[in-house]
Motif scaffolding. Structure first.
Motif, PDB file in Angstrom:
ATOM      1  N   CYS A 188       0.823  -1.197   0.000  1.00 36.72           N
ATOM      2  CA  CYS A 188       0.000   0.000   0.000  1.00 36.72           C
ATOM      3  C   CYS A 188       0.864   1.256   0.000  1.00 36.72           C
ATOM      4  CB  CYS A 188      -0.947   0.001   1.212  1.00 36.72           C
ATOM      5  SG  CYS A 188      -0.093   0.006   2.812  1.00 36.72           S
ATOM      6  N   TRP A 189       0.228   2.364  -0.327  1.00 37.93           N
ATOM      7  CA  TRP A 189       0.884   3.676  -0.318  1.00 37.93           C
ATOM      8  C   TRP A 189      -0.164   4.730  -0.036  1.00 37.93           C
ATOM      9  CZ3 TRP A 189       0.030   8.231  -2.789  1.00 37.93           C
ATOM     10  CH2 TRP A 189       1.046   9.199  -2.735  1.00 37.93           C
ATOM     11  N   LYS A 190       0.233   5.752   0.725  1.00 42.50           N
ATOM     12  CA  LYS A 190      -0.611   6.932   0.932  1.00 42.50           C
ATOM     13  C   LYS A 190       0.272   8.162   0.869  1.00 42.50           C
ATOM     14  CE  LYS A 190      -0.437   7.048   6.029  1.00 42.50           C
ATOM     15  NZ  LYS A 190       0.604   6.009   6.149  1.00 42.50           N
ATOM     16  N   HIS A 191      -0.346   9.298   0.735  1.00 50.16           N
ATOM     17  CA  HIS A 191       0.409  10.541   0.614  1.00 50.16           C
ATOM     18  C   HIS A 191       1.328  10.726   1.814  1.00 50.16           C
ATOM     19  CE1 HIS A 191       1.375  14.606  -0.516  1.00 50.16           C
ATOM     20  NE2 HIS A 191       0.950  15.061   0.652  1.00 50.16           N
ATOM     21  N   GLY A 192       2.581  11.021   1.532  1.00 51.78           N
ATOM     22  CA  GLY A 192       3.589  11.181   2.565  1.00 51.78           C
ATOM     23  C   GLY A 192       4.561  10.025   2.641  1.00 51.78           C
ATOM     24  N   ASP A 193       4.169   8.850   2.094  1.00 52.57           N
ATOM     25  CA  ASP A 193       5.075   7.704   2.065  1.00 52.57           C
ATOM     26  C   ASP A 193       6.083   7.861   0.929  1.00 52.57           C
ATOM     27  OD1 ASP A 193       3.616   6.643   4.125  1.00 52.57           O
ATOM     28  OD2 ASP A 193       2.428   5.298   2.866  1.00 52.57           O
ATOM     29  N   GLU A 194       7.308   7.411   1.160  1.00 51.29           N
ATOM     30  CA  GLU A 194       8.331   7.486   0.123  1.00 51.29           C
ATOM     31  C   GLU A 194       8.277   6.294  -0.821  1.00 51.29           C
ATOM     32  OE1 GLU A 194      12.164   7.977   1.853  1.00 51.29           O
ATOM     33  OE2 GLU A 194      11.712   9.948   2.743  1.00 51.29           O
ATOM     34  N   ASP A 195       7.803   5.159  -0.344  1.00 51.77           N
ATOM     35  CA  ASP A 195       7.784   3.955  -1.163  1.00 51.77           C
ATOM     36  C   ASP A 195       6.614   3.080  -0.729  1.00 51.77           C
ATOM     37  OD1 ASP A 195       8.508   2.056  -3.040  1.00 51.77           O
ATOM     38  OD2 ASP A 195      10.619   2.021  -2.439  1.00 51.77           O
ATOM     39  N   TRP A 196       6.456   1.938  -1.441  1.00 54.03           N
ATOM     40  CA  TRP A 196       5.421   0.983  -1.084  1.00 54.03           C
ATOM     41  C   TRP A 196       5.673   0.410   0.310  1.00 54.03           C
ATOM     42  CZ3 TRP A 196       1.240   0.266  -4.156  1.00 54.03           C
ATOM     43  CH2 TRP A 196       1.331   0.643  -5.504  1.00 54.03           C
ATOM     44  N   ASN A 197       4.599   0.128   1.024  1.00 58.54           N
ATOM     45  CA  ASN A 197       4.679  -0.496   2.338  1.00 58.54           C
ATOM     46  C   ASN A 197       3.968  -1.845   2.303  1.00 58.54           C
ATOM     47  OD1 ASN A 197       5.923   1.761   3.814  1.00 58.54           O
ATOM     48  ND2 ASN A 197       3.992   2.805   3.408  1.00 58.54           N
ATOM     49  N   ALA A 198       4.627  -2.871   2.815  1.00 56.64           N
ATOM     50  CA  ALA A 198       4.016  -4.200   2.854  1.00 56.64           C
ATOM     51  C   ALA A 198       2.866  -4.206   3.863  1.00 56.64           C
ATOM     52  CB  ALA A 198       5.055  -5.252   3.232  1.00 56.64           C
ATOM     53  N   MET A 199       1.748  -4.824   3.478  1.00 56.20           N
ATOM     54  CA  MET A 199       0.598  -4.927   4.357  1.00 56.20           C
ATOM     55  C   MET A 199       0.614  -6.261   5.087  1.00 56.20           C
ATOM     56  SD  MET A 199      -2.470  -3.343   2.004  1.00 56.20           S
ATOM     57  CE  MET A 199      -3.685  -3.876   3.215  1.00 56.20           C
ATOM     58  N   ASP A 200      -0.144  -6.324   6.169  1.00 58.46           N
ATOM     59  CA  ASP A 200      -0.345  -7.586   6.857  1.00 58.46           C
ATOM     60  C   ASP A 200      -1.183  -8.485   5.952  1.00 58.46           C
ATOM     61  OD1 ASP A 200      -0.504  -9.580   8.709  1.00 58.46           O
ATOM     62  OD2 ASP A 200      -2.114  -8.649   9.873  1.00 58.46           O
ATOM     63  N   ASN A 201      -0.644  -9.637   5.561  1.00 56.15           N
ATOM     64  CA  ASN A 201      -1.294 -10.513   4.599  1.00 56.15           C
ATOM     65  C   ASN A 201      -1.659 -11.848   5.253  1.00 56.15           C
ATOM     66  OD1 ASN A 201      -0.841  -9.279   1.588  1.00 56.15           O
ATOM     67  ND2 ASN A 201       0.809  -8.703   2.958  1.00 56.15           N
ATOM     68  N   PRO A 202      -2.715 -11.879   6.083  1.00 55.91           N
ATOM     69  CA  PRO A 202      -3.033 -13.110   6.804  1.00 55.91           C
ATOM     70  C   PRO A 202      -3.511 -14.243   5.912  1.00 55.91           C
ATOM     71  CG  PRO A 202      -4.752 -11.470   7.134  1.00 55.91           C
ATOM     72  CD  PRO A 202      -3.631 -10.784   6.424  1.00 55.91           C
ATOM     73  N   ASN A 203      -4.151 -13.919   4.785  1.00 58.69           N
ATOM     74  CA  ASN A 203      -4.728 -14.958   3.919  1.00 58.69           C
ATOM     75  C   ASN A 203      -4.066 -15.012   2.551  1.00 58.69           C
ATOM     76  OD1 ASN A 203      -6.608 -15.594   5.923  1.00 58.69           O
ATOM     77  ND2 ASN A 203      -8.045 -14.039   5.184  1.00 58.69           N
ATOM     78  N   SER A 204      -2.837 -14.545   2.447  1.00 57.87           N
ATOM     79  CA  SER A 204      -2.195 -14.521   1.157  1.00 57.87           C
ATOM     80  C   SER A 204      -1.893 -15.952   0.696  1.00 57.87           C
ATOM     81  CB  SER A 204      -0.943 -13.672   1.260  1.00 57.87           C
ATOM     82  OG  SER A 204       0.213 -14.365   1.085  1.00 57.87           O
ATOM     83  N   PRO A 205      -1.867 -16.243  -0.620  1.00 60.95           N
ATOM     84  CA  PRO A 205      -1.893 -15.232  -1.680  1.00 60.95           C
ATOM     85  C   PRO A 205      -3.311 -14.748  -2.003  1.00 60.95           C
ATOM     86  CG  PRO A 205      -1.670 -17.391  -2.650  1.00 60.95           C
ATOM     87  CD  PRO A 205      -1.630 -17.601  -1.161  1.00 60.95           C
ATOM     88  N   TYR A 206      -3.394 -13.476  -2.400  1.00 63.70           N
ATOM     89  CA  TYR A 206      -4.666 -12.882  -2.786  1.00 63.70           C
ATOM     90  C   TYR A 206      -4.819 -12.951  -4.299  1.00 63.70           C
ATOM     91  CZ  TYR A 206      -5.149 -11.290   1.980  1.00 63.70           C
ATOM     92  OH  TYR A 206      -5.277 -11.261   3.345  1.00 63.70           O
ATOM     93  N   GLY A 207      -6.062 -13.171  -4.734  1.00 60.48           N
ATOM     94  CA  GLY A 207      -6.317 -13.362  -6.154  1.00 60.48           C
ATOM     95  C   GLY A 207      -6.660 -12.097  -6.903  1.00 60.48           C
ATOM     96  N   ASP A 208      -7.431 -11.200  -6.276  1.00 67.58           N
ATOM     97  CA  ASP A 208      -7.854 -10.004  -7.001  1.00 67.58           C
ATOM     98  C   ASP A 208      -8.179  -8.887  -6.020  1.00 67.58           C
ATOM     99  OD1 ASP A 208      -8.333  -8.445  -9.190  1.00 67.58           O
ATOM    100  OD2 ASP A 208     -10.235  -9.378  -9.745  1.00 67.58           O
ATOM    101  N   LEU A 209      -8.210  -7.684  -6.575  1.00 64.30           N
ATOM    102  CA  LEU A 209      -8.393  -6.453  -5.814  1.00 64.30           C
ATOM    103  C   LEU A 209      -9.312  -5.551  -6.618  1.00 64.30           C
ATOM    104  CD1 LEU A 209      -7.303  -4.482  -3.482  1.00 64.30           C
ATOM    105  CD2 LEU A 209      -5.539  -3.843  -5.143  1.00 64.30           C
TER     106      LEU A 209
END
Length: 341
Positions: A188-209
């Motif tokens: 994920c990314w939001k304004h103010g972040d310099e780069d992508w941040n890994a999210m907590d992925n309890p059920n990964s792998p995810y198929g679609d978004l």
């Protein structure tokens, strides 16, 4: 006594005499780039009432978010009588890619709707020069993808990228981005972040978004859908559809008529198509379609979609009404997409 028709004519005001601030309010209600561009092309008054859509691209770390636009082009009515009839669906469904690098240099090109590869025309019925003012243009979908530092696309590194708010009027300070990267993991990314941040992925792998009603939703390999809240925390929204492991190989989320659908794709274990190129998607063997029941928070299986085609792929999923497209029948699949009618 004056007739109702005459009274209506007396109350009407020519559009050129309406207050300028009213045109600004109307223009701000438009939610697609093509509608804004066409609104501003009418006259100088309308053009000055709202600003143009910004061409700036969002940079996250060493990547740039670029986009493809899917449009439906239809021929305009040839007479006033035709304009009162339902629009004909004879036209083209096209994908326009803004092929730019990190410096902003590049060009706009026509891409294959099924494979996203550039199209090189050698004759045919498609016009050599495309002027959108000559057609009824409807924006169907916006597909986003990443470009690296050397201008190369990285579809394997980020399979899908979703940005909210999904509006041409969105400002950078309010923007949030979620992507599915390698092995189905979320960043994920939001304004103010310099780069992508890994999210907590309890059920990964995810198929679609997907972005649905202004919110991020994601589905895992078992068909469990979760809502991603503004703090990028996962909140389970539905139970799995295949907790016993008997489900399909790939899950797709697509919006249709204001409802959220999930398509479970079953793939052939051995496919000649998968040997064509490295990383290719296995050939589809079958599908099951489910519609979200938001009241009960569960998936209901659907047997009939009506006159609708679903375009399903790694980088974008969208639906199109095929009523009037006589040649779009049955099931077709090619490249990374499935068209199901």
């Amino acid at each position: 006594m004056r007739s109702p028709k005459r009274l209506e004519m007396e109350r009407s005001v020519p559009w050129s005499e309406l207050p300028t601030e009213l045109w600004s309010m109307i223009g701000r209600k438009l939610d697609t780039r093509v509608d804004i561009d066409q609104f501003r092309s009418i006259c100088s008054l309308w053009r000055s009432s709202i600003p143009p859509v910004s061409d700036s691209k969002l940079r996250i770390g060493g990547t740039l978010i670029n986009q493809c636009m899917v449009y439906l082009l239809e021929l305009p009515p040839t007479s006033s009588k035709d304009s009162q009839c339902p629009p004909s669906r004879e036209g083209w469904l096209i994908k326009i890619t803004e092929d730019k690098d990190l410096s902003g240099r590049g060009r706009v090109q026509l891409s294959n709707l099924l494979s996203s590869r550039p199209i090189l025309f050698k004759g045919g019925t498609f016009p050599e020069v495309l002027c959108t003012m000559d057609y009824r243009v409807t924006e169907i979908f916006v597909e986003r993808y990443l470009i690296g530092e050397k201008g190369a696309c990285y579809p394997g590194a980020a399979r899908k990228v979703i940005m909210l708010p999904d509006s041409p009027w969105a400002v950078l300070e309010e923007t949030s981005v979620v992507g599915i990267f390698g092995r189905g993991r979320l960043k994920c990314w939001k304004h103010g972040d310099e780069d992508w941040n890994a999210m907590d992925n309890p059920n990964s792998p995810y198929g679609d978004l997907i972005a649905y009603k202004g919110q991020f939703y994601v589905v895992d390999r078992f068909g469990t859908m979760s809502w991603i809240n503004p703090s990028f925390k996962m909140v389970q929204f539905s139970p799995p559809v295949c907790s016993n492991g008997n489900g399909g190989d790939w899950k797709h989320l697509v919006e249709l008529g204001g409802d959220l659908y999930m398509v479970d794709r079953y793939c052939n274990e051995f496919s000649t198509f998968s040997r064509i190129r490295a990383g290719a998607v296995r050939e589809a063997a079958g599908f099951k379609v489910y519609r979200l029941n938001p009241e009960w928070g569960k998936w209901d299986e659907i047997r009939n979609l009506g006159d609708v085609a679903l375009f399903l792929g790694d980088h974008s999923c969208f639906s199109v009404s095929v009523k009037g497209f006589g040649r779009c029948k049955g099931e077709l699949h090619s490249g990374d997409f499935l068209v199901m009618a």
